[in-house]
Motif scaffolding. Structure first.
Motif, PDB file in Angstrom:
ATOM      1  N   VAL A 443      -1.529   0.959  -2.888  1.00 21.81           N
ATOM      2  CA  VAL A 443      -0.610   0.500  -3.933  1.00 21.81           C
ATOM      3  C   VAL A 443      -1.017  -0.941  -4.200  1.00 21.81           C
ATOM      4  N   HIS A 452     -11.362  -6.310  -3.482  1.00 25.17           N
ATOM      5  CA  HIS A 452     -10.112  -6.303  -2.715  1.00 25.17           C
ATOM      6  C   HIS A 452      -9.874  -4.907  -2.140  1.00 25.17           C
ATOM      7  N   MET A 455     -11.613  -3.431   0.974  1.00 21.82           N
ATOM      8  CA  MET A 455     -11.155  -3.780   2.316  1.00 21.82           C
ATOM      9  C   MET A 455     -10.230  -2.709   2.889  1.00 21.82           C
ATOM     10  N   LEU A 456      -9.498  -2.018   2.024  1.00 22.08           N
ATOM     11  CA  LEU A 456      -8.580  -0.991   2.520  1.00 22.08           C
ATOM     12  C   LEU A 456      -9.364   0.174   3.134  1.00 22.08           C
ATOM     13  N   ASN A 532       8.189  -4.015 -11.230  1.00 21.51           N
ATOM     14  CA  ASN A 532       9.408  -4.581 -10.648  1.00 21.51           C
ATOM     15  C   ASN A 532       9.319  -6.108 -10.652  1.00 21.51           C
ATOM     16  N   PHE A 534       8.172  -8.149  -8.753  1.00 19.25           N
ATOM     17  CA  PHE A 534       6.952  -8.725  -8.207  1.00 19.25           C
ATOM     18  C   PHE A 534       5.732  -8.492  -9.098  1.00 19.25           C
ATOM     19  N   TRP A 537       2.776  -2.448 -10.673  1.00 15.07           N
ATOM     20  CA  TRP A 537       2.132  -1.772  -9.543  1.00 15.07           C
ATOM     21  C   TRP A 537       1.302  -0.584  -9.996  1.00 15.07           C
TER      22      TRP A 537
ATOM     23  N   MET B 455      -6.426  -9.092   1.601  1.00  8.34           N
ATOM     24  CA  MET B 455      -5.922  -7.736   1.332  1.00  8.34           C
ATOM     25  C   MET B 455      -5.250  -7.133   2.564  1.00  8.34           C
ATOM     26  N   LEU B 456      -5.699  -7.546   3.745  1.00  5.97           N
ATOM     27  CA  LEU B 456      -5.102  -6.979   4.955  1.00  5.97           C
ATOM     28  C   LEU B 456      -3.659  -7.447   5.104  1.00  5.97           C
ATOM     29  N   ASP B 459      -1.660  -5.673   1.942  1.00  2.52           N
ATOM     30  CA  ASP B 459      -1.507  -4.217   1.877  1.00  2.52           C
ATOM     31  C   ASP B 459      -0.152  -3.717   2.412  1.00  2.52           C
ATOM     32  N   TRP B 462       2.428  -4.572  -0.145  1.00  6.55           N
ATOM     33  CA  TRP B 462       2.234  -3.864  -1.405  1.00  6.55           C
ATOM     34  C   TRP B 462       2.681  -2.405  -1.320  1.00  6.55           C
ATOM     35  N   ARG B 463       2.506  -1.803  -0.133  1.00  2.00           N
ATOM     36  CA  ARG B 463       2.951  -0.409   0.011  1.00  2.00           C
ATOM     37  C   ARG B 463       4.453  -0.287  -0.247  1.00  2.00           C
ATOM     38  N   ARG B 465       5.790  -2.339  -2.368  1.00  5.63           N
ATOM     39  CA  ARG B 465       5.886  -2.939  -3.707  1.00  5.63           C
ATOM     40  C   ARG B 465       6.570  -4.305  -3.667  1.00  5.63           C
ATOM     41  N   ARG B 466       6.174  -5.106  -2.696  1.00  4.62           N
ATOM     42  CA  ARG B 466       6.663  -6.483  -2.578  1.00  4.62           C
ATOM     43  C   ARG B 466       5.462  -7.410  -2.497  1.00  4.62           C
ATOM     44  N   ASN B 467       5.659  -8.669  -2.832  1.00  8.52           N
ATOM     45  CA  ASN B 467       4.532  -9.598  -2.901  1.00  8.52           C
ATOM     46  C   ASN B 467       5.018 -11.030  -2.793  1.00  8.52           C
ATOM     47  N   LEU B 558       7.855   0.074  11.521  1.00 10.52           N
ATOM     48  CA  LEU B 558       6.647  -0.375  12.222  1.00 10.52           C
ATOM     49  C   LEU B 558       5.858   0.809  12.762  1.00 10.52           C
TER      50      LEU B 558
END
Lengths: 597, 597
Positions: A443, A452, A455-456, A532, A534, A537, B455-456, B459, B462-463, B465-467, B558
């Motif tokens: 995402v 970018h 890297m995932l 949203n 942020f 997406w 990106m680490l 990620d 982002w999953r 949907r926050r930043n 987590l």
């Protein structure tokens, strides 16, 4: 003539002309990856058949520059020819412009075939050579003066890709392109890249292996659109359809005279990366530097962003393709069980044949990689009739293949366990899968670039201190070239964000020389998810439909979310395939797609 | 004089001189982030006190350009002054060079203070202005002609950082630097950046808030090394130590006359990004373009790669700092329990005081961010004596702080739950933690750059949907500036790989306007892990020692590996701290660091 006679003939010509070096690139006037025989200069002089490489001949040296993908093949093909291999994409690699600059005497003269090099490539070469006062002579087709006979232009018929497949008529595309021209203050655009022309005019042909394009040029101004193409390729029907949409057809060879007849004051949009040196130079000398704007062709990005008809077509293509794959995998497993002797080539041929049975199949989209055991450690291994290993009931068989359909192009890799596996093989299989899943689930904010995202895919492998040397993703054309830009997914920086509608591969791997290779490849469609506070997406929809074998997985290496993704993926493959399968096939696929717990 | 009188005085001067615009940058002749009063021109004319921003005055407009970090502060400080805020780092931002180019008449004249702008900055400005024939006039300290009285140079004493702390004597550093000069064909290097000079000569001072540097220049050639500094700052002892290592001390003001006396034919290594315009220009006009090589100062990278003595020092500094933090957090929790009224400023003052109790404490490394509740949604919020919110027994308190020690510099952020939390607060806390853990655990190949690593950290956010809008990591000096280059960790591309020995922050966050802010910040030391068939693997050691509160975590978010990391981290904090804690403190910390299950 054998290779050494050819080199001698070229050196004689070089001496006559006063050239210190000759550059023989591996592409054609259109910058193609695969090319018609007519322009296979490099193959003629060196015998090297890879899709990427440049030959340079000086008075005392014959060299081939190519990259990691082709080292083994090049060594084999160049054996005994006197050619030396110059490796690229390795640490401290020296590319041919740099090598020439360091080798040639001051004031040297280098001959190039400006038809078969891009404007930008020649600029780079010139810059290196100029340091010691070297100059460049542009002599198109100079090998014809050494005894080579240029084969004729290919003559495959052109056909129209109907709007039901392309989603947009040529008229609409032309109107958009004219808007692009006027917004940049240009009167004309000249296109040389065959996939750009095929997209713009909704035409396809078979002039080139694997790429369904027609050898041609396109010239567009505010009123006219001209397709330069061998007239014999265009039937009356196609001619009429194109004429209705305002496209005029003119012989391929008349391009230069048409350009020379254009009014002074014309301003060209010309892409120095895709247009060849001869043409770009001709524009510059006739219209001056104010009359040539060196800009990336706007067609590249427009073509990469698939419209809704194209994306729906892709989904259909991947359903066809998945069925061919599943039937192939079923056949493979049954054949192995019955101890039927099979080589890598037998398997590739079978899969290619399975694809031809699909509705609307239009052939293979590239040369398959069909590699058993240690052969799979070479990412671009190609089995041939003369050397093709036998599949055994142990280890991995890797098959990277793809097809064209009227409504889309596919590319898929599966690594198939054929029997007992070593713990390392299982681990590698699982770790590569983690990489592929991570990218599939990504995402990301609008603006995110391929370096970018790479890297995932890399992170899960890197945590186990494993890696692969190739890119993770390339763009894929819509019933066009299986490799297309502008986006890619690799660590090397490129200023191109991923955009909704782009179709890109996702293909991490691990390769262990002398032992085995693993690669999993699915194709991803970039999609808008939501907006949203942020930002906007984006994410991916996996287009590929073919189960991932869970028997080779070390389940303890997978996180909860990864197992969920995998089970959902395999379930959806089964559900979409089952209506089309025989009872026996569906029983088999049901077992194959049973959830991993 | 008030702001509007100052602007009027400047406009009068502009009219006299025929200037259409005047640029008043927010830095000093050394490119400092924090600066001595002497060069606080921008604060004098506008009242704006942020660490980043440029003022431009034309005959009809007064504007301040600053970025997201300072919008709120700038709006407050500029209120009623007639200054307009021009936002940077927002979509479609127009920086002042572009704005001036679009605003000024053809053939305009813009006055700059070339002492307080880098050579590169002026080049950019000139390029914009030249489009419409605009020119630049360099008038250092032109505000002194409008009634401003320049404060004197700061006079804090200089002290030597012994080899037991620096790990390398100045002699050795000079020998290395001379090697750099000769390998680039240069005879001299002129350094203007204060942290580079401090590193090279192993000197420290207190001329500038938060940055332990001395206002000075350095000139090094193959035989001599000269430190240009106010003589009153250098005691006999320091003078002797420097002289022994071949460093000559010369008054700060004599730099220009020394440069002008150097032999023609000298070849300077000069960094156009860190050297000011006046000096760079002086070199160009005296030694010609062949005598000035515009190269990044080699000191920047050498300083960023900490030697073993420095890294060991960092570990010690973080132990001191962690103890101060834990004692502060203990005090905070007890005070809140006892309903002692506390403001953000009280808390910051307490923590700063706790740090002064540490052995070898050398003061705060930057202005603390001490922010309760919605204030923490401003990443660079600064509580002041006049406006400082009261901490309440609910929600989050965010504190971003750091200290200098003789052997290292620290920077840490903790988000502290003070009572009941909303589900969104808990989620944000957990998701940010996932980002911080992901970067902490990174394993990467040599050659990996900050934009990859970012990106680490991104990620996991982002999953969900926050930043966050700020960078994830900045380099940190060794008892030097808390922000240093060349490496950083942010999505914007920068051609600098992470290298073993680099110390970098790891500080993802989530900010919700009007509600709350979360940031977790640890400091990472880049280390070599191993070399295998795939390459050289690097990773991080977390230097920061301060527990992460598990009570605010949504454990179900987590992954297994994240919980393991967190429990191990908290356990190691407890074990390293416990020998230094009181019984009560250690009981408390034991509870705080109990494993999450």
């Amino acid at each position: 003539m054998n290779i050494s006679e050819k080199i001698t003939a070229l050196r004689r010509l070089m001496e006559q002309k006063g050239w210190d070096a000759a550059v023989i690139p591996g592409t054609d006037p259109h910058g193609s990856e695969y090319l018609p025989e007519r322009w296979q200069h490099r193959k003629w002089i060196s015998g090297f058949t890879g899709s990427f490489g440049t030959v340079v001949i000086t008075r005392s040296h014959a060299g081939l520059w190519t990259d990691t993908r082709y080292f083994i093949q090049a060594r084999k093909e160049l054996e005994g020819t006197g050619f030396e291999l110059h490796p690229l994409r390795v640490p401290d690699a020296v590319d041919y412009p740099q090598w020439l600059a360091g080798t040639l005497p001051a004031g040297s003269v280098t001959c190039i075939d400006g038809d078969c090099m891009s404007y930008r490539q020649v600029l780079v070469l010139r810059q290196y050579l100029s340091v010691s006062g070297g100059s460049i002579v542009n002599t198109p087709n100079f090998l014809d003066q050494t005894g080579r006979i240029s084969p004729p232009l290919p003559l495959s018929p052109v056909f129209i890709l109907e709007k039901q497949y392309s989603g947009q008529r040529t008229e609409e595309k032309l109107a958009w392109l004219r808007g692009q021209l006027s917004s940049r203050g240009c009167s004309h655009i000249l296109l040389g890249a065959l996939d750009q022309i095929a997209w713009l005019f909704n035409i396809r042909s078979r002039d080139i292996p694997y790429n369904p394009v027609a050898v041609s040029y396109a010239l567009v101004d505010s009123r006219r659109a001209t397709l330069f193409i061998t007239p014999g390729k265009v039937g009356d029907n196609v001619r009429m359809v194109l004429r209705e949409q305002g496209v005029e057809i003119v012989p391929y060879e008349s391009l230069i005279s048409v350009l020379e007849a254009l009014p002074l004051g014309s301003v060209f949009m010309a892409d120095g990366d895709t247009l060849n040196y001869t043409l770009f130079n001709l524009l510059l000398s006739r219209f001056g530097s104010a009359g040539v704007k060196d800009l990336p062709s706007p067609v590249i990005l427009a073509k990469a962003i698939k419209n809704p008809v194209e994306t729906e077509g892709f989904r259909k293509a991947f359903l066809n393709d998945g069925l061919a794959m599943e039937r192939f995998l079923f056949w493979l497993e049954k054949s192995m069980e019955q101890d039927i002797p099979l080589t890598e080539k037998d398997a590739a041929d079978k899969l290619s044949w399975m694809r031809t049975l699909s509705p609307d199949s239009m052939g293979d989209s590239f040369q398959y990689v069909s590699a058993y055991g240690a052969n799979a450690a070479l990412p671009h291994y190609s089995a041939s009739a003369t050397s093709s290993s036998r599949l055994e009931k142990k280890g991995f068989f890797l098959i990277d293949s793809g097809g064209h359909y009227l409504y889309g192009t596919t590319d898929i890799t599966r690594t198939v366990p054929l029997g007992p596996l070593t713990p390392l093989e299982r681990e590698d299989y699982t770790v590569v899968l983690k990489g592929m899943i991570a990218l599939s689930r990504a995402v990301f904010l609008k603006g995110t670039q391929g370096a970018h995202l790479d890297m995932l895919a890399k992170d899960p492998l890197w945590r186990y201190r494993r890696n692969y040397g190739h890119g993770t993703g390339h763009g894929i054309g819509h019933f066009l070239c299986v490799h297309e830009g502008p986006q890619d997914i690799r660590l090397t920086w490129k200023d191109q964000e991923l955009l909704p509608g782009m179709v890109t591969s996702n293909e991490p791997g691990i390769y262990r020389e002398g032992s085995h290779g693993v690669r999993h490849e699915n194709i991803l469609l970039c999609k808008e998810l939501e907006e949203n506070e942020f930002g906007r997406w984006l994410g991916f929809e996996t287009l590929t439909l073919c189960h991932i074998d869970t028997s080779a997985i070390v389940a303890s290496l997978l996180e909860r979310g990864e197992i969920e993704w995998l089970n959902l993926y395999n379930k959806s493959v089964y559900e979409k395939m089952v209506p089309f399968l025989t009872y026996e096939e569906s029983r088999w696929l049901q077992k194959k797609t049973a959830p991993l717990t």
